[in-house]
Design a protein around this motif. Sequence first.
Motif, mmCIF file in Angstrom:
data_model
loop_
_atom_site.group_PDB
_atom_site.id
_atom_site.type_symbol
_atom_site.label_atom_id
_atom_site.label_comp_id
_atom_site.label_asym_id
_atom_site.label_seq_id
_atom_site.Cartn_x
_atom_site.Cartn_y
_atom_site.Cartn_z
ATOM 1 N N PHE A 283 -0.640 -48.688 -3.007
ATOM 2 C CA PHE A 283 -1.252 -49.894 -3.547
ATOM 3 C C PHE A 283 -2.689 -49.904 -3.072
ATOM 4 C CE2 PHE A 283 -2.549 -54.318 -3.175
ATOM 5 C CZ PHE A 283 -2.033 -54.910 -4.315
ATOM 6 N N HIS B 256 -5.756 -51.857 -2.514
ATOM 7 C CA HIS B 256 -6.116 -53.267 -2.389
ATOM 8 C C HIS B 256 -7.616 -53.412 -2.649
ATOM 9 C CE1 HIS B 256 -6.685 -57.197 -0.460
ATOM 10 N NE2 HIS B 256 -5.368 -57.354 -0.490
ATOM 11 N N LYS C 201 -5.910 -65.018 3.256
ATOM 12 C CA LYS C 201 -6.235 -63.657 2.815
ATOM 13 C C LYS C 201 -5.749 -63.427 1.390
ATOM 14 C CE LYS C 201 -5.559 -61.288 7.171
ATOM 15 N NZ LYS C 201 -4.791 -60.247 7.850
ATOM 16 N N SER D 130 -3.684 -61.808 -1.094
ATOM 17 C CA SER D 130 -2.403 -61.199 -0.752
ATOM 18 C C SER D 130 -1.860 -60.303 -1.854
ATOM 19 C CB SER D 130 -1.413 -62.315 -0.413
ATOM 20 O OG SER D 130 -0.201 -62.133 -1.080
ATOM 21 N N LYS D 131 -1.400 -59.167 -1.405
ATOM 22 C CA LYS D 131 -0.823 -58.179 -2.297
ATOM 23 C C LYS D 131 0.351 -58.790 -3.080
ATOM 24 C CE LYS D 131 1.840 -53.978 -1.354
ATOM 25 N NZ LYS D 131 2.030 -52.870 -0.429
ATOM 26 N N ARG D 132 1.073 -59.654 -2.409
ATOM 27 C CA ARG D 132 2.279 -60.232 -3.016
ATOM 28 C C ARG D 132 1.946 -61.381 -3.978
ATOM 29 N NH1 ARG D 132 5.554 -63.605 -0.688
ATOM 30 N NH2 ARG D 132 4.283 -63.551 1.183
ATOM 31 N N ASP E 276 -1.304 -62.451 -5.187
ATOM 32 C CA ASP E 276 -2.486 -62.478 -6.051
ATOM 33 C C ASP E 276 -2.645 -61.197 -6.845
ATOM 34 O OD1 ASP E 276 -3.242 -64.911 -4.669
ATOM 35 O OD2 ASP E 276 -3.821 -63.612 -3.002
ATOM 36 N N ALA F 194 -5.594 -58.945 -6.238
ATOM 37 C CA ALA F 194 -5.703 -58.162 -5.006
ATOM 38 C C ALA F 194 -5.577 -56.666 -5.297
ATOM 39 C CB ALA F 194 -4.637 -58.584 -4.006
ATOM 40 N N ALA F 195 -4.999 -56.316 -6.443
ATOM 41 C CA ALA F 195 -4.805 -54.897 -6.767
ATOM 42 C C ALA F 195 -5.998 -54.377 -7.546
ATOM 43 C CB ALA F 195 -3.541 -54.720 -7.599
ATOM 44 N N TYR G 199 -5.655 -54.054 -11.300
ATOM 45 C CA TYR G 199 -5.739 -55.256 -12.134
ATOM 46 C C TYR G 199 -7.018 -55.270 -12.985
ATOM 47 C CZ TYR G 199 -6.194 -60.330 -13.011
ATOM 48 O OH TYR G 199 -6.352 -61.560 -13.573
#
Length: 551
Positions: A45, A47, A292, A294-296, A298, A301-302, A305
């Motif tokens: 992933f 970030h 922060k 968050s990967k989970r 937002d 965050a990737a 995206y």
Amino acid sequence: MTYKELADLIFPNVKDIKYYEEKYPERNLPEGAIVTRFAPSPTGFVHIGGLYQSLVAKTVANKTKGVFFLRVEDTDQKREVENGITDIVNSLKTFDMAPDEGMISDTEEIGNYGPYKQSLRKDIYQSYAKYMIEMGKAYPCFCTPEEGEELRKKQEAAKVRTGYYGVWAKCRNYSIDEMVEKIKNGEEYVIRFKSPGREDRKIKHKDVIKGNVDFPENDQDIVIIKSDGLPTYHFAHAVDDHLMRTTHVIRSDEWLSSVPLHLQLFQELGFKAPKYAHISPIMKNDNGNKRKLSKRKDPEAAVSYYEEMGVPALAVKEYLLNIANSSFENWRRQNKDAKIEDFDFSLNKMSVSGALFDMVKLLDVSKIVISKFSAEEVYKKALKWAETHDEELTKMLENKEYSLKILNIERGNSKPRKDIAKWSDVKDNIIYMYDDKFLNANIEYPYQIINNKEDINKILNLYIEKYYNEEDDKQTWFEKIKELAGQMGYAKEVKEFKQNPEMYKAHVGDVSTVLRIALTGRTNTPDMYEIMQVLGKDSIIKRFQKARKIL
Ligand code: GLU
């Protein structure tokens, strides 16, 4: 028995560190050149924070004629995922941030300071671990995981700091003979650093971003080589950043608290320590709370995206520089057309507490970035995005000549259109310009002030029969709309209407709105004159016919 014999027993077949010291000499770079790196673990992933770090690192390296390299930290093989390295390499490429050195694909690399993949550097780490053992600065530890757990419980019960240090570091007190005997008996072990530190002493650290920070010295005998023969992060960091001749370690501030350990490792290894710049995480305002990204939670965050949405790489970078240095915004205002590379970026002006990420602002920046692209660039990039994300848009763009005409409306002038923030906006922005789409679509015409059937009918009829002429220049074209307004009893000038509102039902602007809506089904479009020029008379007639039918 001597330390040397112990070291030979543990690592019989590794090279002397001299070999590596000579193989990876000081870099021959201009004074002040910054050598830095992005050192991610391939966990699958990428970030946005990683991209942010890379952008900062690459920017300072380029500015100082230094080197930015990519090192893959894959010593924790449990966490690794397939394509992890490819994802990282491709993300950097997508953002036009390919490293000067390091991994360039899953298996290939460039540069003289490699291998740049830690799992291929096992021998190197072992040489340096051996060197440490020879100096009596590292030792084998035979404690089992169960013993480690017991130690922790004891420490908790005694209300002291947990960890392997001082009197609690059982294996540091074995004699060399005892160590040798255990090894010969086949006991399993790891290699630990013999920390010379004391917790009651302080060290001062001057971080390039965080400024002066005081810490207690490190006194933990951390593991440097695990039982699988691979190094821990801390040891690999010291060895790699020394041998790769990194001048500035730019990394996430989750590592700030490890600085005392790292400085100690550099000191004990006899290496010159690099400068550290610890970047605070990118934050998000979540209903008034700063947290922060968050990967989970937002999607933004990737890094992937942005590609999926079609936000141009340049816009993301421009936005990240905006949040990295608050002076960027002012600079941009004064240097509208300058390249981002010309901005005088400064590491020590980065935010200590964490930059705030705002998607709305990012898209605003993106609109401006795209507004400066030529029609040809917009066309190419939108098409490239569409080819993997939107079949309908791909088909629409097949007619390149016509598409370019549309994209060129209000572009290339001093106040270009700013209605595209991402390639996924393009379809909605231009779809009404395609007759095969528009004429077959179910359009709800949102008429405004002038909304009665009779007047609309008359405006459309009169306009096409009496006033419209494809040859007219913009001024004549508008004069004619004024005449049409006058002929129908509307004010020819808005000013006139405002002065005598009781004399008129509406004004020329309202007449234009009727034309615009009949042509496009929308109240908001770029310049109508240009739209008509692109559509041409046939299309205009057909569009008016459709509008009248639906009245
Ligand atoms: N592999 C570490 C991480 O991903 C690198 C930290 C560093 O840049 O030194 O957090």
